[in-house]
Structures are given as structure tokens and as C-alpha cells.
Scaffold this motif. Sequence first.
Motif, short mmCIF file in Angstrom:
data_model
loop_
_atom_site.label_atom_id
_atom_site.label_comp_id
_atom_site.label_asym_id
_atom_site.label_seq_id
_atom_site.Cartn_x
_atom_site.Cartn_y
_atom_site.Cartn_z
N GLY A 83 -3.71 6.81 3.41
CA GLY A 83 -2.60 6.95 2.47
C GLY A 83 -2.67 8.15 1.57
N ALA A 84 -3.53 9.13 1.90
CA ALA A 84 -3.65 10.33 1.08
C ALA A 84 -3.83 11.55 1.98
CB ALA A 84 -4.82 10.22 0.10
N PRO A 102 -2.16 11.58 -3.08
CA PRO A 102 -1.48 10.40 -2.53
C PRO A 102 -0.19 10.78 -1.81
CG PRO A 102 -2.21 10.01 -4.79
CD PRO A 102 -2.41 11.47 -4.52
N MET A 103 0.05 10.14 -0.69
CA MET A 103 1.26 10.41 0.10
C MET A 103 2.40 9.55 -0.42
SD MET A 103 -0.30 10.72 3.95
CE MET A 103 1.27 10.12 4.59
N LEU A 104 3.14 10.11 -1.36
CA LEU A 104 4.28 9.42 -1.96
C LEU A 104 5.54 10.24 -1.75
CD1 LEU A 104 2.57 8.44 -5.34
CD2 LEU A 104 2.82 7.00 -3.32
N PRO A 204 -0.70 0.01 1.41
CA PRO A 204 -0.68 1.46 1.14
C PRO A 204 -0.96 1.80 -0.32
CG PRO A 204 1.09 0.89 2.64
CD PRO A 204 0.47 -0.41 2.20
N ARG A 205 -0.41 1.05 -1.26
CA ARG A 205 -0.65 1.34 -2.67
C ARG A 205 -2.10 1.04 -3.06
NH1 ARG A 205 1.50 4.60 -6.26
NH2 ARG A 205 3.57 3.68 -6.36
N GLU A 206 -2.66 -0.05 -2.51
CA GLU A 206 -4.06 -0.37 -2.79
C GLU A 206 -4.99 0.71 -2.24
OE1 GLU A 206 -3.43 -5.26 -2.73
OE2 GLU A 206 -4.30 -4.21 -1.00
N ARG A 207 -4.62 1.30 -1.11
CA ARG A 207 -5.42 2.39 -0.55
C ARG A 207 -5.40 3.60 -1.48
NH1 ARG A 207 -3.55 2.48 5.84
NH2 ARG A 207 -3.97 0.28 6.28
N GLU A 208 -4.26 3.87 -2.06
CA GLU A 208 -4.16 5.00 -2.99
C GLU A 208 -5.06 4.79 -4.21
OE1 GLU A 208 0.52 5.91 -1.83
OE2 GLU A 208 -0.02 5.15 -3.80
N VAL A 209 -5.05 3.57 -4.75
CA VAL A 209 -5.92 3.25 -5.89
C VAL A 209 -7.38 3.33 -5.46
CG1 VAL A 209 -6.56 1.46 -7.54
CG2 VAL A 209 -4.14 1.82 -6.99
#
Length: 266
Positions: A83-84, A102-104, A204-209
Amino acid sequence: MSNDSAHSPIPHTANAPATESAFALRNALKQNQVQIAHERLFEKLGQQLFSHGWSESLLQWVLDELSGQFGAPHALISQQHAGALKILAQRGNTYPVGARIPMLGALALWLKEPITFEVHTQYVASLWTLQPPAGTAPTLHCYHLPIAVQQRAVGLLALMTSNPLSPANLQLLHSLCGLIGFALQQSTRTATSIDDSVLQKLTPREREVFALLPSGASNAILAQKLGISPGTIKIHVERILSKLDLRDRTQAAVKAVEAGFSSDGL
């Protein structure tokens, strides 16, 4: 007087074809030099891969060559992971090698699978430390090109150039993205890293954190980085600990480092 008048246009009409011919010759020579530079790039790249294989120093050399040929003072090559985007090579005003972005937003859309080769020209603030002047015409042209293998995302090549790139230049970059993607895929397969099944447990968000935990930053700083509230960060950390069967935040940070995430990810 009438004879002089009749002959006066002759020098003008004679010089025009000569001027056009000289311009065409200069343009042809310039195009030939560009083609030679492109061929040398592929030649040396092939020789290095044949003799020594893929390396981070070779990747930086490729980026430096592209920057020189295309007049790109700012450039980067990044690899997608969990995710990054991890910066593998860079020039100018972007983040240092090893930093993770982060891939946002646009980045997530550009690398959504299945990927087709497209050139994206939108400025993405998360990739650069350079801010374009507000209210003025842009002096640099942004080019972001997906790196993929068999339509699967591998990373992103990004350039900021002083002049627009020609279709021939974009075609060259397309070919290089294919070579880089294959090399990165092979290096990932042979590298020692965390079992992908562990990361698959995270959203995906947990991976970013998770990727930012090695920095040791507070929930407030992580929240600012990801554009969410500190309370939401706390919830994500608690879920990460539960899903990965870890006791505390320190263990999670260690596990993230084992996965390849570094402390300079912010």
C-alpha cells in the motif's frame, strides 16, 4: 529602374529554400543525436544486466541518464509494496531513497490493476518537496508512468521536465518501465521479506499505518500524514496488533522493519 525592380525579389525567394533546408538539417542532426543517446542507454543497461545483474546503483544510473536526456531536474523511481511506494532512486526535490509514500488518491487510481500504460501529467504533492508557484504558468511538466508486469503494479516512474516530452520519448520510457518492472519483480521474489499472507490480513489503510510505525511517530503525527484523526490511528494500531498477534506497538514496529519498512518513511 524597372529592371532593378523586376530583379529585386530574386534574392528573397532564393534564400527561403536554403533557410528551410538548413533548419531541416539541424533538426535531423538533433534527432539523430537523441536517437544515439537512447541507443547508448539501452546498450549500457543491457551490458550491465548481462555482466552484473540488477542493482540499486544501476537503477540510479538509469534515472540519472533519463534526467540528463530529458532535461528533468526532479525525478524518482519507486516500488510498490504493502500500500505504499518506496523510493528506490531519486534526483532533485523529492523524498530520499528508502522513504515510503502511501498510495492514496491519484496514486491509487493510477496503479489500480489491471494496469494499462498511460502517462499521467497531474501534479501530486505527496511525491515532491517542490511546490509549483501559485497563480503562475507551470515552468515544469509532470510525467508519471506506471511500472508494471503483466498488468500488475510494480511501481511508478516520475519526471519533472523543463520541456514537453515527445511521443518518441514517451515510447522510450514505456520500454524502460517494462524492463524496470521485470527487474523489480525478480528482485522482490529473491529478497528475504515478510510472508505476504501476514500483510494480507491487514486492510489497505492498516497497511499504511503499519508501514509508518518504524518512524516512532505519535498518533497525532501519523494522523496528519495520512489525513485522518489520531483516534482513528489508535484504532488501526489496535487492530494491527490483534491481527498480527503482537503485544505492543514496539513489536509491530519491529515486524514492519522485517517487512522492509524503514524509520525514514515519514
